[in-house]
Design an enzyme around this catalytic site. Structure first.
Site, mmCIF file in Angstrom:
data_model
loop_
_atom_site.group_PDB
_atom_site.id
_atom_site.type_symbol
_atom_site.label_atom_id
_atom_site.label_comp_id
_atom_site.label_asym_id
_atom_site.label_seq_id
_atom_site.Cartn_x
_atom_site.Cartn_y
_atom_site.Cartn_z
ATOM 1 N N ASP A 70 0.974 -1.196 0.122
ATOM 2 C CA ASP A 70 -0.069 -0.047 0.180
ATOM 3 C C ASP A 70 0.709 1.337 0.025
ATOM 4 O OD1 ASP A 70 -3.149 0.629 0.708
ATOM 5 O OD2 ASP A 70 -1.681 2.242 0.873
ATOM 6 N N ILE A 71 0.524 2.175 -0.794
ATOM 7 C CA ILE A 71 1.284 3.402 -0.854
ATOM 8 C C ILE A 71 1.353 4.389 0.171
ATOM 9 C CG2 ILE A 71 -0.546 4.929 -1.892
ATOM 10 C CD1 ILE A 71 1.578 5.686 -3.996
ATOM 11 N N ASN A 120 -12.688 -3.108 2.584
ATOM 12 C CA ASN A 120 -13.572 -2.221 2.284
ATOM 13 C C ASN A 120 -14.607 -2.315 1.538
ATOM 14 O OD1 ASN A 120 -12.460 -0.893 4.873
ATOM 15 N ND2 ASN A 120 -11.139 0.011 3.602
ATOM 16 N N GLU A 132 -12.442 3.183 -1.666
ATOM 17 C CA GLU A 132 -11.995 4.274 -2.250
ATOM 18 C C GLU A 132 -11.676 4.095 -3.670
ATOM 19 O OE1 GLU A 132 -9.228 6.233 0.146
ATOM 20 O OE2 GLU A 132 -10.740 7.471 1.139
ATOM 21 N N VAL A 133 -11.269 2.790 -3.782
ATOM 22 C CA VAL A 133 -10.658 2.539 -5.075
ATOM 23 C C VAL A 133 -11.705 1.158 -5.665
ATOM 24 C CG1 VAL A 133 -8.918 1.198 -6.505
ATOM 25 C CG2 VAL A 133 -8.472 2.809 -4.660
ATOM 26 N N HIS A 158 -10.136 -5.096 -3.546
ATOM 27 C CA HIS A 158 -8.635 -5.338 -2.635
ATOM 28 C C HIS A 158 -8.838 -5.890 -1.309
ATOM 29 C CE1 HIS A 158 -9.940 -0.979 -2.774
ATOM 30 N NE2 HIS A 158 -9.331 -0.971 -1.450
ATOM 31 N N HIS A 163 -6.657 -5.807 2.279
ATOM 32 C CA HIS A 163 -5.704 -5.113 3.051
ATOM 33 C C HIS A 163 -5.202 -6.285 3.700
ATOM 34 C CE1 HIS A 163 -6.776 -0.677 2.310
ATOM 35 N NE2 HIS A 163 -7.850 -1.251 1.836
HETATM 36 P P1 AMP Z 1 -9.609 1.379 0.305
HETATM 37 O O1 AMP Z 1 -10.113 2.636 1.071
HETATM 38 O O2 AMP Z 1 -10.054 0.169 0.770
HETATM 39 O O3 AMP Z 1 -10.238 1.563 -1.099
HETATM 40 O O4 AMP Z 1 -8.267 1.531 0.173
HETATM 41 C C1 AMP Z 1 -7.665 2.022 -1.135
HETATM 42 C C2 AMP Z 1 -6.119 1.636 -0.614
HETATM 43 O O5 AMP Z 1 -5.334 1.847 -1.749
HETATM 44 C C3 AMP Z 1 -5.267 2.984 0.222
HETATM 45 O O6 AMP Z 1 -4.974 2.197 1.412
HETATM 46 C C4 AMP Z 1 -4.357 3.692 -0.471
HETATM 47 O O7 AMP Z 1 -3.299 4.126 0.256
HETATM 48 C C5 AMP Z 1 -4.150 2.388 -1.549
HETATM 49 N N1 AMP Z 1 -3.703 3.040 -2.994
HETATM 50 C C6 AMP Z 1 -3.824 4.111 -3.489
HETATM 51 N N2 AMP Z 1 -3.273 4.494 -4.594
HETATM 52 C C7 AMP Z 1 -2.277 3.506 -4.581
HETATM 53 C C8 AMP Z 1 -1.063 3.042 -5.416
HETATM 54 N N3 AMP Z 1 -0.836 3.737 -6.578
HETATM 55 N N4 AMP Z 1 -0.292 1.992 -4.950
HETATM 56 C C9 AMP Z 1 -0.702 1.296 -3.662
HETATM 57 N N5 AMP Z 1 -1.506 1.782 -3.139
HETATM 58 C C10 AMP Z 1 -2.410 2.781 -3.349
#
Ligand code: AMP
Length: 125
Positions: free
Chosen positions: A39-40, A97, A105-106, A110, A112
């Site tokens: 995770d970034i 999530n 958010e994405v 995914h 975690h």
């Molecule tokens: P969520 O809130 O569960 O959708 O988590 C999205 C996660 O994606 C967050 O923890 C971000 O830090 C992570 N994230 C977003 N962009 C990147 C990226 N380019 N590389 C790695 N992790 C990312």
């Protein structure tokens, strides 16, 4: 920003770009069905994201529509990543999530994986 996970899959989401190699990531593990990378913005000493290679918006989408072999390949990848980091003994936390209440958010499923430290309460209060 939470996203609407009832929408169709968006091929421009950031994890789709990572899978295509359009955005760089550090590969931790990959199999036919899944890809794992850091995770970034890590929230624990170890914070890995494991994503299916298929086009699934969320856990809901994946659990409803993915083929059994995709589900098995993805779940096994999560376990392998944990074992790669010797986490079976000390333990770890998995989190997916889903949707606005989950804070997703994405819009690409995914999981975690958090570890290498005590992780505290399950949900912040
Ligand atoms: P969520 O809130 O569960 O959708 O988590 C999205 C996660 O994606 C967050 O923890 C971000 O830090 C992570 N994230 C977003 N962009 C990147 C990226 N380019 N590389 C790695 N992790 C990312």
């Amino acid at each position: 920003m939470p996203i609407d996970v009832t929408q169709p899959y968006d091929d421009d989401n950031i994890f789709a770009k990572i899978l295509r190699g359009d955005i760089p990531s550090v590969k931790i593990y990959e199999n036919e069905w899944a890809y794992a990378f850091p995770d970034i913005n890590p929230q624990a000493k170890l914070h890995v994201l494991v994503i299916p290679k298929g086009r699934y918006v969320s856990w809901d989408d994946f659990s409803a529509k993915a083929a059994d072999e995709e589900i098995a390949g993805f779940i096994r990848a999560v376990g392998i990543v944990a074992r790669m980091h010797d986490l079976a003994g000390p333990g770890y936390r998995l989190l997916a999530n889903v949707g606005p209440d989950g804070g997703q958010e994405v819009p690409h499923l995914h999981v975690h994986l958090f570890g290498q430290q005590p992780l505290g309460p399950m949900i912040s209060r």
